[in-house]
Design an enzyme around this catalytic site. Structure first.
Site, mmCIF file in Angstrom:
data_model
loop_
_atom_site.group_PDB
_atom_site.id
_atom_site.type_symbol
_atom_site.label_atom_id
_atom_site.label_comp_id
_atom_site.label_asym_id
_atom_site.label_seq_id
_atom_site.Cartn_x
_atom_site.Cartn_y
_atom_site.Cartn_z
ATOM 1 C CG LEU A 179 -2.223 -0.729 0.992
ATOM 2 C CD1 LEU A 179 -3.472 -0.526 2.003
ATOM 3 C CD2 LEU A 179 -2.915 -0.775 -0.300
ATOM 4 C CG HIS A 180 3.349 1.533 -3.477
ATOM 5 N ND1 HIS A 180 4.687 1.041 -3.218
ATOM 6 C CD2 HIS A 180 2.876 0.680 -4.383
ATOM 7 C CE1 HIS A 180 4.762 -0.099 -3.975
ATOM 8 N NE2 HIS A 180 3.653 -0.187 -4.844
#
Ligand code: BDR
Ligand code: CA
Length: 314
Positions: free
Chosen positions: A242-243
């Protein structure tokens, strides 16, 4: 509670941008002054449509949306449909959004909003290629003083690149814009792959989000199911990194992350290593640090925060 932080968000949705938006749009800690779309994961026509649908899903129809740069400053646009699907947010159920982009161009909105702000007032959150931010700084250098900080998802150092062996996607797509931003002499906080690859979804984490049972959490889970399928193959893991939500999570709970002041420069010359971020993590040069570089995170607490905040949606 302390006064909400005034922010401008710039993004290229993307499933992980979508989760970033969901986290930001119900955060009482943030005062969102506007959200700008940029061409990146998919072409601009799609990122701005995705932006409108995602914001409308949260019912924050009071937030103003802007359409920004269609292509990078110098290079041709490179997109990432192989990661995000043809729409950029595959997994999400499409509808015709009522929300429209404002008439003014996204770059002009950034310039005008900052010009109207006090010195050191506005936080910029950037989770796509940095084209809009750099174009605004080039067009109106006087706005730099109004920026409190730029919180970026981009770059990689200890971790290898995710689009070429050397480069992370957002920086690779517009390395020249990154160069302008890194040299703007305002505080920069960077969440690159070194930290975002520690924030992995897995079936249990996505199931906990789905179980919240509201339209936003269900949309999030649908997108994460799709996103996880591609990335679990790529990273031999149970899910996807989940950048982009790392940026907003840091603004809400900085204690979840470890940061170190480092000098960061970006490659704009070599085709082989284009967009590589050279992070002086061990201070082997005399260059003064221009970035707070994130290198570690408490992933369990990150997912607790995300799940708690998604639960707040009706
Ligand atoms: C970044 O690139 C995009 O694919 C994601 O949305 C994220 O912003 C990760 O490298
Ligand atoms: Ca993104």
């Amino acid at each position: 509670m302390t006064k909400p932080i005034p922010v401008i968000i710039d993004c290229d949705p993307g499933q992980d941008d979508a989760i970033m938006l969901f986290l930001a749009l119900n955060a009482p800690e943030l005062d969102i002054r506007g959200i700008v779309a940029v061409g990146g994961n998919v072409p601009l026509a799609r990122t701005r449509l995705n932006l409108a649908m995602l914001v409308e899903t949260t019912r924050r129809t009071d937030v103003k949306l802007y359409s920004g740069a269609i292509r990078p400053m110098v290079r041709d646009l490179v997109t990432a449909e192989e990661v995000h699907g043809i729409t950029g947010i595959n997994g999400f159920e499409f509808f015709e959004p009522e929300m429209k982009m404002q008439d003014i161009h996204g770059v002009d909105f950034i310039v005008e909003n900052l010009r109207g702000a006090r010195d050191n007032e506005i936080t910029i959150i950037a989770t796509g290629p940095l084209t809009n931010i750099a174009m605004a700084l080039v067009k109106a250098p006087d706005i730099a003083d109004k920026i409190k900080q730029i919180v970026i998802m981009g770059g990689a150092s200890f971790e290898a690149g995710n689009v070429t062996p050397s480069a992370e996607f957002n920086i690779y797509v517009d390395p020249h814009a990154c160069d302008v931003v890194l040299k703007c002499q305002r505080p920069i906080i960077m969440f690159g792959l070194d930290v975002t690859h520690k924030v992995m979804t897995n079936p249990a984490r996505v199931a906990a989000i789905r179980a919240l049972g509201n339209p936003v959490s269900e949309a999030a889970a649908d997108m994460l199911d799709y996103f996880g399928k591609h990335d679990s193959k790529k990273y031999s893991s149970g899910g996807a990194p989940l950048h982009d939500p790392c940026t907003v999570a840091w603004l809400l709970k900085p204690e979840l992350f470890e940061l170190k002041p480092c000098h960061v420069a970006v490659e704009t010359g070599s085709e082989l290593t284009m967009g590589h971020t050279a992070v002086d993590f061990w201070q082997v040069t005399d260059n003064t640090a221009n970035v707070q570089w994130a290198y570690d995170v408490n992933a369990d607490r990150f997912f607790d925060l995300l799940t708690e905040r998604l639960e707040q949606y009706q």
